[in-house]
Design an enzyme around this catalytic site. Sequence first.
Site, PDB file in Angstrom:
ATOM      1  N   GLY A  33      34.640  65.985  25.520  1.00  0.00           N
ATOM      2  CA  GLY A  33      35.624  65.600  24.507  1.00  0.00           C
ATOM      3  C   GLY A  33      37.022  65.975  24.936  1.00  0.00           C
ATOM      4  CG  ASN A  34      40.283  64.111  23.820  1.00  0.00           C
ATOM      5  OD1 ASN A  34      40.918  64.287  22.782  1.00  0.00           O
ATOM      6  ND2 ASN A  34      39.672  62.964  24.098  1.00  0.00           N
ATOM      7  CG  HIS A  35      42.074  70.430  23.550  1.00  0.00           C
ATOM      8  ND1 HIS A  35      41.201  71.318  22.976  1.00  0.00           N
ATOM      9  CD2 HIS A  35      42.121  70.754  24.863  1.00  0.00           C
ATOM     10  CE1 HIS A  35      40.750  72.153  23.891  1.00  0.00           C
ATOM     11  NE2 HIS A  35      41.291  71.822  25.057  1.00  0.00           N
ATOM     12  CB  ALA A 100      42.800  61.264  22.632  1.00  0.00           C
TER      13      ALA A 100
END
Length: 223
Positions: A33-35, A100
């Site tokens: 995943g990402n932030h 994102a």
Amino acid sequence: ESFFNGQNSFSGKKVLITAGPTYEAIDPVRFIGNHSSGKMGYALAETIARKGGAVTLVSGPVSLAVPAGVELVRVQSAAEMHDACMKRQADYDIAILSAAVADYTPEEVAAEKIKKSEAGLTLTLRKTPDILASLGAAKKKGQLLVGFALETNNELANARKKLESKNADMIVLNSLNDSGAGFGKPTNKITLVLDNGRELAFETKTKEAVAEDIAGQVLQMIS
Ligand code: CTP
Ligand code: CA
């Protein structure tokens, strides 16, 4: 904003917005995943719904309240987000893709939890579908398509390349370099990259105020 007219309202417009990260499963308990917090996309959904737009928010996993009057479509992976958007391809006036989206996803999802091993672990990843490019390729006359870009170098040139290659009408360029702006933060510093060759730079602002700036520019472009 109690008074609406053709220029300050999204009344009668169907607006598709993507927000948040995507989670790409590795096994039943793990993901890539990402932030992304989803704050920018949710602020856009709130602002545009408040200005009269019929907003569908396709959201990856975030912990934010759904703005009043907004239709929420929950997704996890890039593939799910792509499918949710393509299903609605013929049915939007304005699409704003702030998510994102993970660029890569595991080639295979392990059926069981992967056990740790002294040998380490190599994952094979393949590219995810590009939602903005897919909507751009399918775009019809009268549809307005807005993308985002996160760049750390050659920001304007890279953003303009994305505008052209993905057939978008505007790219919201996010500056990560600017302290106080970006992932997880309450503020953003943006430059709007337009398809007429012009650029509009804004100061660092709260994401709510940035949403107002983006919405204002979109209203100018549709009127
Ligand atoms: N995007 C998308 N689907 C993807 C990847 C990106 O719809 N699989 C969209 C994002 O939501 C954003 C725009 O494309 O609106 C640009 O995303 P960004 O990550 O900046 O660009 P990429 O094309 O993925 O290129 P790179 O990450 O290599 O800079
Ligand atoms: Ca990317």
